[in-house]
Enzyme design. Structure first.
Site, PDB file in Angstrom:
ATOM      1  N   PRO A  17       0.819  -1.215   0.000  1.00 14.37           N
ATOM      2  CG  PRO A  17      -0.799  -1.570   1.630  1.00 14.37           C
ATOM      3  CD  PRO A  17       0.528  -2.081   1.150  1.00 14.37           C
ATOM      4  CB  CYS A  18       0.784   4.260  -2.083  1.00 13.91           C
ATOM      5  SG  CYS A  18       1.466   5.913  -2.210  1.00 13.91           S
ATOM      6  CD  GLN A  19       1.211   1.724   4.605  1.00 15.58           C
ATOM      7  OE1 GLN A  19       1.635   0.776   4.004  1.00 15.58           O
ATOM      8  NE2 GLN A  19       0.392   1.597   5.637  1.00 15.58           N
TER       9      GLN A  19
END
Length: 397
Positions: free
Chosen positions: A45-47
């Site tokens: 995930p691009c968090q």
């Protein structure tokens, strides 16, 4: 060999196709229990990494995330190759800071790292799906080259992945048909001597006069706000602020930064369009106002083409009804069933098998069914693109 997938149904599908028992959440797997390997492939995930986390040290900021576990596996096993995939926006996330940290973390483990944005439509697959690929190798990437472009979107046709009137296709609901017919009427009413707008058409801005050239409607004095009009010209007079906010578009209701420059431009263009064409728009407007807000917006991506909705590929998105040429499909997303691309000339949605072909998974014997299939395909990596990257990476070693 080890594969990890958090979704139980997808683990079952993976085993049915490849005969491999798939592990669950990678965060629950001890790196010591991962078999030795030469290649690690992963997505994560691009968090955002919080400022508090940065102050504690970047390692602490990512602890508990999928990327932290990827790093721990790489640290423990030191495989020669690593390939990571993420959304195209990843390299710009947090003004590029997230990508820079990920790259630095890999370099600290000894990997030479490069990245590129690739899409299936450049490799003969009729889907526009820009994704960021990162490759890394211990000892350097001197012989590595990214796959060369093989095709351009205009050379492709989505018909190459379609079946003619497949028996398992889901037809369009009455509401969807009526919505598209209403937008088709708009296209037919639009003066033929003028080009259709290249900006998104936001019909809720027609007749609207609420202020939009400042930060938030929360900061506009109530007396002044009551003198303006909301969606489709709804009166805001006598209402209190929350009731007023319920009568303006959802994108205008935030407390901070809700009117950036691009949004002001779209609002300005739509209100100008309405003033110029109000004579024929006014009788048409109540028809589109009867649909949910997401269906009240149109993106016409067929500049110069025949104004016939039923000849194109359509996708219903939160941003509106998107009309595309039949050269390529829009990017598959982790879709609800209503976001599946529409084959307009057959008045139906694309089937699971057709969407699988867009992800170069047409050889898979087993696929999930229904909504679960569309969510899985929307989250998946395109097999052909990933395969070409891997082939070039191993060839250049």
């Amino acid at each position: 060999m080890l594969a990890s997938e958090i979704d139980e149904k997808l683990r079952e599908t993976y085993k049915a196709n490849f005969g491999i028992d798939v592990q669950g959440d990678i965060r629950d797997i001890d790196p010591k229990d991962v078999p030795r390997h030469d290649l690690l492939c992963a997505g994560f995930p691009c968090q955002p990494f919080s400022k508090a986390g940065e102050q504690m040290g970047w390692k602490d900021a990512v602890r508990g995330t999928v990327f932290f576990n990827i790093l721990e596996i790489l640290r423990h096993h030191q495989p020669e190759f690593v390939v990571l995939e993420n959304v195209a926006h990843f390299v710009r996330h947090d003004e590029g800071n997230t990508y820079a940290k990920v790259k630095a973390a890999l370099e600290n483990l000894g990997y030479d790292v490069r990245h590129a944005q690739l899409s299936p439509d450049r490799f003969g697959v009729p889907q526009i799906r820009e994704r960021m690929y990162m490759v890394g190798r211990l000892g350097g990437l001197n012989g590595f080259k990214w796959p060369e472009t093989q095709t351009k979107g205009a050379e492709l046709s989505i018909r190459d992945v379609l079946e003619e009137s497949p028996s398992d296709a889901v037809g369009l609901s009455q509401q969807v048909r009526e919505c598209l017919e209403t937008w088709q009427e708009f296209l037919e009413l639009f003066p033929t001597q003028e080009q259709l707008p290249s900006f998104p058409i936001w019909s809720m801005e027609f007749k609207a006069t609420y202020p939009y050239t400042q930060d938030s409607l929360y900061k506009v004095p109530l007396r002044g706000l009551r003198k303006s009009r909301g969606c489709f010209g709804k009166s805001l007079n006598t209402w209190y602020r929350q009731q007023i906010l319920d009568r303006v578009p959802s994108y205008a209701r935030g407390e901070d930064g809700v009117f950036p420059g691009w949004k002001q431009q779209f609002i300005r263009q739509n209100r100008r369009l309405y003033r110029k064409h109000l004579k024929w728009i006014n009788p048409w407007l109540p028809k589109i106002g009867a649909f949910p807000p997401s269906l009240q917006k149109l993106e016409w991506n067929c500049k110069g083409e025949e104004r016939d909705i039923w000849k194109y590929v359509i996708q219903f998105r939160a941003s509106g009804v998107r009309i595309k040429r039949a050269t390529t499909a829009p990017s598959l997303v982790a879709m609800t069933t209503t976001q599946v691309p529409i084959v307009a000339w057959e008045r139906r949605y694309m089937t699971v098998r057709e969407c699988a072909r867009l992800q170069s998974m047409d050889e898979l014997k087993h696929l999930p069914t229904g909504a679960a299939a569309m969510a899985a395909l929307g989250n998946a990596v395109n097999v052909k693109v990933a395969g070409l990257v891997l082939e070039n990476l191993l060839k250049g070693s």
